[in-house]
Design a protein around this motif. Structure first.
Motif, PDB file in Angstrom:
ATOM      1  N   PHE A 237      -8.288   6.274  -8.496  1.00 31.36           N
ATOM      2  CA  PHE A 237      -7.950   5.673  -7.210  1.00 31.36           C
ATOM      3  C   PHE A 237      -9.173   4.954  -6.661  1.00 31.36           C
ATOM      4  O   PHE A 237     -10.294   5.112  -7.162  1.00 31.36           O
ATOM      5  CB  PHE A 237      -7.434   6.714  -6.203  1.00 31.36           C
TER       6      PHE A 237
ATOM      7  N   PHE B 179       0.835  -1.189   0.000  1.00 34.04           N
ATOM      8  CA  PHE B 179       0.000   0.000   0.000  1.00 34.04           C
ATOM      9  C   PHE B 179       0.877   1.249   0.000  1.00 34.04           C
ATOM     10  O   PHE B 179       1.794   1.363   0.802  1.00 34.04           O
ATOM     11  CB  PHE B 179      -0.895   0.028   1.245  1.00 34.04           C
ATOM     12  N   ARG B 180       0.571   2.163  -0.876  1.00 36.08           N
ATOM     13  CA  ARG B 180       1.268   3.453  -0.851  1.00 36.08           C
ATOM     14  C   ARG B 180       0.567   4.300   0.191  1.00 36.08           C
ATOM     15  O   ARG B 180      -0.278   5.139  -0.109  1.00 36.08           O
ATOM     16  CB  ARG B 180       1.255   4.086  -2.236  1.00 36.08           C
TER      17      ARG B 180
ATOM     18  N   PRO C 237      -4.189   3.468  -6.976  1.00 37.27           N
ATOM     19  CA  PRO C 237      -3.808   3.731  -5.583  1.00 37.27           C
ATOM     20  C   PRO C 237      -4.985   3.562  -4.622  1.00 37.27           C
ATOM     21  O   PRO C 237      -6.135   3.860  -4.953  1.00 37.27           O
ATOM     22  CB  PRO C 237      -3.340   5.195  -5.613  1.00 37.27           C
TER      23      PRO C 237
ATOM     24  N   ALA D 265       1.341   8.787  -4.085  1.00 32.17           N
ATOM     25  CA  ALA D 265       0.951   8.168  -5.356  1.00 32.17           C
ATOM     26  C   ALA D 265       0.678   9.226  -6.416  1.00 32.17           C
ATOM     27  O   ALA D 265       0.707   8.938  -7.617  1.00 32.17           O
ATOM     28  CB  ALA D 265      -0.283   7.295  -5.157  1.00 32.17           C
TER      29      ALA D 265
ATOM     30  N   ARG E 274      -1.847  -2.355  -8.861  1.00 34.51           N
ATOM     31  CA  ARG E 274      -0.932  -1.362  -8.293  1.00 34.51           C
ATOM     32  C   ARG E 274      -0.997  -0.019  -9.006  1.00 34.51           C
ATOM     33  O   ARG E 274      -0.471   0.970  -8.506  1.00 34.51           O
ATOM     34  CB  ARG E 274       0.502  -1.898  -8.308  1.00 34.51           C
ATOM     35  N   ASP E 275      -1.626   0.011 -10.172  1.00 33.05           N
ATOM     36  CA  ASP E 275      -1.824   1.282 -10.862  1.00 33.05           C
ATOM     37  C   ASP E 275      -3.076   2.007 -10.371  1.00 33.05           C
ATOM     38  O   ASP E 275      -3.408   3.077 -10.882  1.00 33.05           O
ATOM     39  CB  ASP E 275      -1.926   1.052 -12.373  1.00 33.05           C
TER      40      ASP E 275
ATOM     41  N   LEU F 153      -0.412  11.849   0.043  1.00 32.28           N
ATOM     42  CA  LEU F 153      -0.338  10.538  -0.588  1.00 32.28           C
ATOM     43  C   LEU F 153       0.605  10.651  -1.772  1.00 32.28           C
ATOM     44  O   LEU F 153       0.299  11.334  -2.756  1.00 32.28           O
ATOM     45  CB  LEU F 153      -1.739  10.104  -1.046  1.00 32.28           C
TER      46      LEU F 153
END
Length: 304
Positions: free
Chosen positions: A84, A10-11, A120, A20, A117-118, A18
């Motif tokens: 997101f 997790f970012r 967030p 990301a 993963r793209d 954040l």
């Protein structure tokens, strides 16, 4: 999954933002986009609610795991990809210090690790995550596990603010933390004003109100005195507290702070997880629902 392992998946929000999204790159409008909002996965609630022991029950959460897996699978298939996926608390059911908390957390992290993963993840704390009356210790635990409890980020020219609404519910055991968030929010609103921010959205667990700012106090809203204090803060900043969005009776709603474009409208859909209050039952082929919000295009809802 340990906190260290989760940090690699997790970012998580750190330093009240954040990473990301690069703020300098995202502050300008580049065209329509959309995001996905879920609320109250609350692993353990379904069993506790069904047995009438919502305070201390919750020793099973297999159904929540399956529904979350379906949600993640559906989100990963979306084309184009959402900007997101915001998941508003309660993330798990077990309160701080209660049994099953560690296990529920590990299972939710394991499922969320499968999100593309793209896309967030934006994680918002609820009362079961930091406690009805949060303390410095419970807030610190949330930060270690999930990231900052309040932060901001820019996407596509829109300012998003994530807040810890428990500070407005009962901060008697952490007054300094509430004061810090209040001061931070004032600073964020000043920044938005200086940058001539056209649109800003707040995510928080307990909405200011469900239908009207003058409605009676309820389990699902903040008290009238608090909501008016916050609304006045937003009004003084030149913003309208606006309609409560997407979540409806979910304690996980967001409100639009600036008057939205005509194409934006409120969406209320059934939740992915446990249904509270009066909501329509899903059709036999629909096992759960997601709110899908597009900006500034008209929002839609995706059924899983």
């Amino acid at each position: 999954m340990s906190a260290a392992e989760a940090g690699g998946v997790f970012r998580r929000a750190r330093g009240r933002t954040l990473d990301a999204f690069l703020s300098e790159k995202e502050r300008e409008w580049k065209g329509p986009f959309y995001f996905i909002q879920g609320a109250d996965p609350q692993f353990g609630l379904m069993k506790a609610w069904s047995t009438g022991d919502s305070d201390s029950g919750g020793d099973e959460w297999g159904q929540e795991i399956r529904l979350t897996e379906q949600a993640v699978e559906a989100i990963n298939k979306l084309k184009p990809k959402p900007k997101f996926f915001v998941l508003c608390g309660d993330l798990i059911h077990a309160m701080p210090g209660m049994p099953w908390r560690k296990e529920q957390t590990a299972d939710l992290q394991r499922v969320l690790a499968r999100v593309d993963r793209d896309i967030p993840l934006v994680l918002v704390s609820g009362n079961h995550d930091v406690g009805n009356t949060p303390t410095p210790e419970t807030v610190a635990e949330f930060q270690r596990t999930w990231g900052d409890d309040y932060f901001s980020f820019w996407v596509g020219g829109v300012l998003f603010l994530v807040l810890n609404s428990q500070f407005w519910y009962d901060a008697s055991r952490c007054p300094a933390l509430k004061q810090a968030q209040d001061q931070w929010l004032d600073q964020q609103l000043r920044v938005a004003g200086r940058r001539h921010c056209q649109h800003a959205i707040v995510f928080q667990h307990i909405p200011l109100f469900l239908r009207s700012i003058d409605e009676d106090d309820d389990y699902f809203n903040l008290t009238k005195s608090v909501r008016k204090e916050v609304a006045n803060k937003l009004t003084r900043a030149g913003r309208d507290p606006g309609p409560q969005g997407l979540a409806g009776r979910w304690r996980g709603g967001f409100q639009i702070l600036l008057p939205p474009p005509a194409a934006w409208r409120r969406v209320e859909k059934m939740g992915i997880w446990t249904q509270l209050g009066s909501v329509p039952s899903p059709a036999p082929h629909r096992q759960c629902g997601l709110g899908q919000a597009a900006w500034p295009s008209q929002p839609q809802c995706t059924h899983l």
